[in-house]
Design a protein around this motif. Structure first.
Motif, PDB file in Angstrom:
ATOM      1  N   TYR A  13      -2.371   2.578 -21.503  1.00 36.73           N
ATOM      2  CA  TYR A  13      -3.018   3.742 -22.098  1.00 36.73           C
ATOM      3  C   TYR A  13      -2.828   3.662 -23.607  1.00 36.73           C
ATOM      4  CZ  TYR A  13      -3.450   6.114 -17.573  1.00 36.73           C
ATOM      5  OH  TYR A  13      -3.790   6.454 -16.293  1.00 36.73           O
ATOM      6  N   ASP A  14      -3.917   3.807 -24.354  1.00 47.04           N
ATOM      7  CA  ASP A  14      -3.760   3.681 -25.808  1.00 47.04           C
ATOM      8  C   ASP A  14      -3.058   4.896 -26.420  1.00 47.04           C
ATOM      9  OD1 ASP A  14      -5.757   5.599 -25.796  1.00 47.04           O
ATOM     10  OD2 ASP A  14      -7.278   4.321 -26.703  1.00 47.04           O
ATOM     11  N   ASP A  15      -2.816   5.957 -25.605  1.00 44.85           N
ATOM     12  CA  ASP A  15      -2.077   7.108 -26.107  1.00 44.85           C
ATOM     13  C   ASP A  15      -0.759   7.341 -25.377  1.00 44.85           C
ATOM     14  OD1 ASP A  15      -3.175   7.848 -23.674  1.00 44.85           O
ATOM     15  OD2 ASP A  15      -3.496   9.931 -24.264  1.00 44.85           O
ATOM     16  N   ALA A  16      -0.475   6.557 -24.310  1.00 43.93           N
ATOM     17  CA  ALA A  16       0.726   6.817 -23.518  1.00 43.93           C
ATOM     18  C   ALA A  16       1.476   5.549 -23.142  1.00 43.93           C
ATOM     19  CB  ALA A  16       0.356   7.594 -22.252  1.00 43.93           C
ATOM     20  N   GLY A  17       1.100   4.410 -23.715  1.00 50.64           N
ATOM     21  CA  GLY A  17       1.851   3.190 -23.477  1.00 50.64           C
ATOM     22  C   GLY A  17       1.429   2.458 -22.219  1.00 50.64           C
ATOM     23  N   SER A  18       2.238   1.454 -21.862  1.00 50.21           N
ATOM     24  CA  SER A  18       1.934   0.575 -20.736  1.00 50.21           C
ATOM     25  C   SER A  18       2.927   0.777 -19.606  1.00 50.21           C
ATOM     26  CB  SER A  18       1.987  -0.892 -21.180  1.00 50.21           C
ATOM     27  OG  SER A  18       1.102  -1.131 -22.249  1.00 50.21           O
ATOM     28  N   LYS A  19       2.449   0.546 -18.382  1.00 50.75           N
ATOM     29  CA  LYS A  19       3.305   0.657 -17.212  1.00 50.75           C
ATOM     30  C   LYS A  19       2.967  -0.448 -16.224  1.00 50.75           C
ATOM     31  CE  LYS A  19       5.844   4.239 -18.148  1.00 50.75           C
ATOM     32  NZ  LYS A  19       7.314   4.146 -18.240  1.00 50.75           N
ATOM     33  N   LEU A  20       4.016  -1.042 -15.642  1.00 55.02           N
ATOM     34  CA  LEU A  20       3.884  -2.002 -14.556  1.00 55.02           C
ATOM     35  C   LEU A  20       4.452  -1.369 -13.299  1.00 55.02           C
ATOM     36  CD1 LEU A  20       3.204  -4.894 -13.554  1.00 55.02           C
ATOM     37  CD2 LEU A  20       5.571  -5.503 -14.129  1.00 55.02           C
ATOM     38  N   THR A  21       3.651  -1.311 -12.261  1.00 54.26           N
ATOM     39  CA  THR A  21       4.109  -0.729 -11.003  1.00 54.26           C
ATOM     40  C   THR A  21       3.969  -1.757  -9.896  1.00 54.26           C
ATOM     41  OG1 THR A  21       1.902   0.200 -10.589  1.00 54.26           O
ATOM     42  CG2 THR A  21       3.516   1.619 -11.675  1.00 54.26           C
ATOM     43  N   GLY A  22       4.738  -1.561  -8.829  1.00 50.93           N
ATOM     44  CA  GLY A  22       4.695  -2.486  -7.707  1.00 50.93           C
ATOM     45  C   GLY A  22       4.890  -1.774  -6.394  1.00 50.93           C
ATOM     46  N   LYS A  23       4.447  -2.416  -5.325  1.00 46.88           N
ATOM     47  CA  LYS A  23       4.611  -1.846  -3.990  1.00 46.88           C
ATOM     48  C   LYS A  23       4.778  -2.960  -2.968  1.00 46.88           C
ATOM     49  CE  LYS A  23       2.601   1.364  -0.640  1.00 46.88           C
ATOM     50  NZ  LYS A  23       1.575   2.417  -0.403  1.00 46.88           N
ATOM     51  N   LEU A  24       5.700  -2.746  -2.055  1.00 47.48           N
ATOM     52  CA  LEU A  24       5.915  -3.656  -0.935  1.00 47.48           C
ATOM     53  C   LEU A  24       5.932  -2.822   0.336  1.00 47.48           C
ATOM     54  CD1 LEU A  24       6.510  -6.550   0.075  1.00 47.48           C
ATOM     55  CD2 LEU A  24       8.951  -6.012  -0.147  1.00 47.48           C
ATOM     56  N   SER A  25       5.025  -3.127   1.253  1.00 42.93           N
ATOM     57  CA  SER A  25       4.971  -2.395   2.520  1.00 42.93           C
ATOM     58  C   SER A  25       4.865  -3.379   3.659  1.00 42.93           C
ATOM     59  CB  SER A  25       3.784  -1.420   2.545  1.00 42.93           C
ATOM     60  OG  SER A  25       2.560  -2.106   2.367  1.00 42.93           O
ATOM     61  N   GLY A  26       5.261  -2.942   4.834  1.00 45.52           N
ATOM     62  CA  GLY A  26       5.220  -3.833   5.976  1.00 45.52           C
ATOM     63  C   GLY A  26       5.254  -3.087   7.294  1.00 45.52           C
ATOM     64  N   ARG A  27       4.889  -3.813   8.328  1.00 44.91           N
ATOM     65  CA  ARG A  27       4.897  -3.251   9.687  1.00 44.91           C
ATOM     66  C   ARG A  27       5.384  -4.326  10.649  1.00 44.91           C
ATOM     67  NH1 ARG A  27       1.658  -3.278  14.205  1.00 44.91           N
ATOM     68  NH2 ARG A  27       1.539  -1.313  15.412  1.00 44.91           N
ATOM     69  N   TYR A  28       6.365  -3.973  11.472  1.00 48.45           N
ATOM     70  CA  TYR A  28       6.932  -4.933  12.428  1.00 48.45           C
ATOM     71  C   TYR A  28       6.753  -4.412  13.842  1.00 48.45           C
ATOM     72  CZ  TYR A  28      10.029  -8.375  14.527  1.00 48.45           C
ATOM     73  OH  TYR A  28      10.534  -9.412  15.277  1.00 48.45           O
ATOM     74  N   GLN A  29       6.123  -5.218  14.686  1.00 51.75           N
ATOM     75  CA  GLN A  29       5.873  -4.841  16.075  1.00 51.75           C
ATOM     76  C   GLN A  29       7.140  -5.087  16.888  1.00 51.75           C
ATOM     77  OE1 GLN A  29       2.594  -3.725  16.850  1.00 51.75           O
ATOM     78  NE2 GLN A  29       3.519  -2.933  18.723  1.00 51.75           N
ATOM     79  N   LEU A  30       7.892  -4.030  17.178  1.00 46.14           N
ATOM     80  CA  LEU A  30       9.165  -4.158  17.877  1.00 46.14           C
ATOM     81  C   LEU A  30       8.979  -4.541  19.339  1.00 46.14           C
ATOM     82  CD1 LEU A  30      10.877  -0.961  16.427  1.00 46.14           C
ATOM     83  CD2 LEU A  30      11.433  -3.326  15.827  1.00 46.14           C
ATOM     84  N   THR A  31       8.035  -3.864  20.005  1.00 44.12           N
ATOM     85  CA  THR A  31       7.697  -4.116  21.406  1.00 44.12           C
ATOM     86  C   THR A  31       6.182  -4.001  21.517  1.00 44.12           C
ATOM     87  OG1 THR A  31       7.682  -1.814  22.179  1.00 44.12           O
ATOM     88  CG2 THR A  31       9.849  -2.889  22.007  1.00 44.12           C
ATOM     89  N   PRO A  32       5.620  -4.273  22.672  1.00 43.26           N
ATOM     90  CA  PRO A  32       4.162  -4.104  22.790  1.00 43.26           C
ATOM     91  C   PRO A  32       3.674  -2.693  22.475  1.00 43.26           C
ATOM     92  CG  PRO A  32       4.975  -5.435  24.606  1.00 43.26           C
ATOM     93  CD  PRO A  32       6.186  -4.950  23.868  1.00 43.26           C
ATOM     94  N   VAL A  33       4.576  -1.689  22.515  1.00 37.84           N
ATOM     95  CA  VAL A  33       4.119  -0.310  22.282  1.00 37.84           C
ATOM     96  C   VAL A  33       4.714   0.319  21.032  1.00 37.84           C
ATOM     97  CG1 VAL A  33       3.696   0.100  24.718  1.00 37.84           C
ATOM     98  CG2 VAL A  33       5.935   0.677  23.752  1.00 37.84           C
ATOM     99  N   LEU A  34       5.806  -0.240  20.481  1.00 35.73           N
ATOM    100  CA  LEU A  34       6.492   0.366  19.349  1.00 35.73           C
ATOM    101  C   LEU A  34       6.427  -0.530  18.115  1.00 35.73           C
ATOM    102  CD1 LEU A  34       9.766   1.709  21.034  1.00 35.73           C
ATOM    103  CD2 LEU A  34       7.676   2.976  20.519  1.00 35.73           C
TER     104      LEU A  34
END
Length: 793
Positions: free
Chosen positions: A469-490
């Motif tokens: 932002y030319d009036d509020a500076g710079s920002k670097l953001t990140g995200k890590l998400s995941g999904r693990y199939q524990l059993t056929p239903v969970l």
């Protein structure tokens, strides 16, 4: 505790059903439509559906929205009816919030949720809610400017998504997908009204009559193109739930207005695409024009008897114009890269005025109606998004990357001279030429996202985004998400992310003067100062920094059989440098200081924006869905529950400039603002919805528990009256019948038991005039009944 009981039921159900999971296979297309919907929000990966998303997403269909019986086609109310994590209270005597209502997601601020239309960023309102409780100091997206008949479905991402979509997505993302049916159409009309017993005055009344008419149609363009569009016309009459005036000389006198104001809306929209060259040209747009009224505080006959011998009740007026349009082109490069290039322009203009008032400085020649100023926000966005499939270690992944340029411009224009001359218009002092703003900024952003299945059970999504932002500076953001199939239903899912929200231009440039409760509960004019204003700087205001947050979530999903699915998620959101509007700051010494140094007289109380608070929000969300054939039709039961609790971790001290003028501790975030951040919104909400349908009938029943809320006032000299309002239950129902495949009729009601929030105490109800607080999502209008007819072709 209700929350513990629900969690226990959920866990027990998971264990029991998982062990018994086997061969049930009698589900229907209707029962599985939402689960099989391919999501476009929250992950760039292909073919992620509702339960295999790595973050919680709600999917709402057009039929869901229609069955809420939303008053006057209000999209915000429909969302609040369906989603326990979405709060949309009805405001009254709340300045700009009487005209543009603010919504919350997960108990966060209204400007901490990002709204998309067909995946493209939607602009916010130009008006700052400076006198409301929920959403105070924010310039929210105006949900009610979006025509509800234009919507195919809505995807609500309940998780931080700044690394994917940029600023504002701290609490989540609401992506509104427009109707894209290539042929056919529909005409819908509804009429409704409130019929209620008002305990505050001991009378049964009918008011708030509203009519809603919408029409839409589509046609094919070429082999696989289309264009679809429509219009809506809405008329909403006002309501009044004020009590008898305990301050009036005559008993049984009703001088105040508390309730919905008058509203007139015209909406129009279109959506379409057509094959062009090797790709597709697409476009969509929305238009809303709304005229509204709002309530102000009554002035007694002894104030200006020469003009208003019987007293007067000023009324605020709003002319709101909101439009947005997108033009884009998408296709395939070298049979490898999918690309999408688009340009979006949005604009909101709010013209404010007041009537039934006066300017005492003009004597008996004063006008009684004033134009008090105009506010306009313009936003233009250019996007380029690229994605492709690739193979890593023999497994398919999706790589997405892109860039965005955004230009924003905020303009305010002074009211007419009579509105600010001398003491100004009573109740809504006009914006002065010295308070006008014309500020803009440029925003550049780029992102990269990689997602895929690391193993047959483990899906991951990693994203990073850089914005400047030319009036509020710079920002670097990140995200890590995941999904693990524990059993056929969970399955287990979770996410960790960093997010940010740059101060809106409205928060930087907005200025106004309004009346609200001051010392001893008396009416006081309060001036909102821009942080760029020399007076504000002299009082310790500083340039606003972006808010930053850390979001964490962990959840469990279960497709226990073809009939029953469940999701349960817990989350934490830590926000640093949260932007708030300070409490009312005032003293005789400060008034004299402003007059001596700036030549401006009569400024006893001010507000300005600050980065004065760090907060933490913890919460949990539960959704259970059950479907099965029943008595020749389909039975569906959905249970949804949300809990969130916000606490203030730290605040900034009173600036030395204010301390030198006799302003005490916690001047920036005092008891009222802490209450706004922590307890003013319900901590929990519970919704149980049951539906049954066959080829002709559609029956719906909905039971909602609106959690408790707390109101705190600061009336000066250490006097802080407080009241906690208990939870309230609400019952809604609808019966719809299809006379032919094209024609249907529905009748229904919201709050059929005619429940009201708990009455306010004598310390808070202002002499009995304001018997109910605006905090409860159930509102104070009572029972609402409606009928709706639809014809499709």
């Amino acid at each position: 505790m209700l929350s513990r009981s629900l969690i226990a039921v959920a866990v027990a159900s998971v264990i029991a059903q998982a062990s018994a999971h086997a061969d049930e296979s009698s589900s229907t297309p209707e029962a599985t439509t939402k689960l099989e919907t391919v999501l476009v929000t929250g992950t760039r990966g292909n073919n992620r559906t509702l339960l295999d998303s790595p973050v919680p997403v709600d999917v709402l269909t057009a039929q869901d929205l229609q069955s809420t019986g939303a008053v006057g086609g209000e999209l915000g109310q429909a969302l609040a009816t369906l989603l326990p994590s979405f709060n949309f209270p009805r405001q009254s005597n709340s300045g700009g919030a009487d005209h543009v209502r603010a919504a919350q997601l997960r108990g966060m601020s209204p400007d901490q949720v990002l709204v998309l239309i067909n995946g493209k960023r939607q602009h916010t309102s130009a008006l700052v809610n400076d006198s409301s409780k929920i959403g105070r100091g924010t310039a929210p997206v105006d949900f009610n400017s979006i025509p509800i008949s234009a919507i195919k479905r809505i995807e609500v991402l309940r998780d931080g998504a700044g690394a994917q979509y940029g600023s504002d997505a701290i609490a989540g993302v609401i992506n509104i997908i427009l109707d894209d049916a290539p042929e056919g159409g529909e005409v819908t009309t509804s009429y409704g009204a409130y019929h209620t017993h008002q305990d505050a005055i001991g009378k049964t009344t009918t008011d708030g009559q509203n009519s809603y008419t919408a029409a839409k149609a589509g046609t094919r363009l070429g082999e696989d193109g289309f264009v679809r569009g429509g219009a809506e016309f809405i008329n909403r009459e006002p309501t009044n739930r004020a009590g008898y005036d305990g301050f009036a000389d005559t008993p049984g006198q009703r001088n105040y207005v508390m309730g919905d104001g008058l509203a007139r809306d015209v909406n129009a929209w279109f959506n379409g695409d057509v094959a062009l060259g090797s790709g597709k040209l697409y476009s969509f747009g929305l238009y809303n024009e709304r005229h509204t009224t709002g309530a102000e505080f009554y002035r007694y006959p002894d104030e200006h008897p020469e003009i208003y011998p019987n007293g007067y009740l000023p009324q605020s007026l709003g002319d709101n114009t909101d439009l947005s349009g997108t033009l884009g082109y998408k296709g395939l490069i070298a049979d490898t890269w999918d690309y999408d290039a688009s340009v979006t322009h949005g604009r909101n203009r709010f013209e404010s005025s007041t009537r039934r008032t006066l300017n005492a400085s003009l004597g008996e020649d004063t006008p009684t109606r004033f134009d008090t100023g105009d506010y306009e926000l313009r936003q233009s966005v250019a996007n380029l998004d690229l994605s492709r499939e690739l193979s890593l270690a023999g497994r398919p992944f999706v790589l997405a990357l892109g860039g965005e340029y955004r230009y924003e411009n905020y303009i305010t224009t002074a009211g007419d001279e009579a509105s600010y001359y001398g003491v100004g218009a009573d109740g809504a002092n006009g914006l002065r030429p010295s308070e006008e703003s014309d500020i803009d900024r440029n925003v550049f952003g780029t992102y990269i996202d990689l997602s895929g299945d690391l193993t047959d059970q483990f899906f991951v999504d990693a994203a990073a985004r850089w914005e400047r932002y030319d009036d509020a500076g710079s920002k670097l953001t990140g995200k890590l998400s995941g999904r693990y199939q524990l059993t056929p239903v969970l399955a287990l899912r979770g996410a960790a992310s960093t997010n940010f929200r740059a101060p809106s231009l409205a928060q930087v440039g907005y200025q106004s003067t309004t009346s609200n409760f001051g010392d001893g509960g008396t009416l006081t004019d309060i001036r909102v100062l821009s942080v760029n204003d020399p007076i504000a700087r002299a009082l310790g205001a500083e340039k606003l920094d972006p808010e930053t947050s850390k979001n964490f979530s962990l959840g469990l999903t279960a497709q226990l059989n073809d009939r029953f699915d469940l999701s349960f998620d817990v989350f934490r959101i830590d926000v640093d440098d949260r932007i708030t509007l300070s409490q009312r700051i005032g003293s005789d010494a400060m008034e004299q200081f402003i007059q001596d140094n700036f030549g401006v007289a009569g400024v006893h109380d001010v507000n300005f924006f600050t980065n004065a608070a760090d907060t933490r929000t913890d919460g949990a969300e539960l959704v259970l869905n059950y479907h099965q054939p029943f008595v020749g039709g389909q039975l569906g039961v959905t249970t949804a529950y949300t809990y969130n609790h916000t606490k203030v971790r730290s605040t900034k001290a009173t600036p030395q400039q204010l301390s030198n003028l006799g302003i005490g501790e916690d001047a920036l975030v005092g008891v009222e603002e802490r209450n706004t951040l922590t307890d003013a919104a319900p901590r929990d909400r519970f919704i149980l919805t049951t539906t049954w349908s066959d080829a002709q009938w559609n029956l719906l029943g909905r039971l909602t528990r609106q959690g408790e809320t707390t109101r705190v006032f600061d009336f000066g000299d250490g006097y802080h009256p407080e009241q906690t309002y208990g939870a309230v239950w609400q019952l809604d129902a609808e019966v719809a019948y299809k006379f032919t495949p094209q024609f249907s009729l529905a009748v229904g009601g919201n709050n059929l038991t005619d429940n009201y929030p708990e009455r306010s105490s004598s310390e808070i109800n202002y002499g009995g005039n304001l018997p109910y607080d605006v905090l409860s999502p159930i509102g104070s209008n009572g029972a609402y009944y409606y009928a709706r007819a639809s014809y499709s072709f």
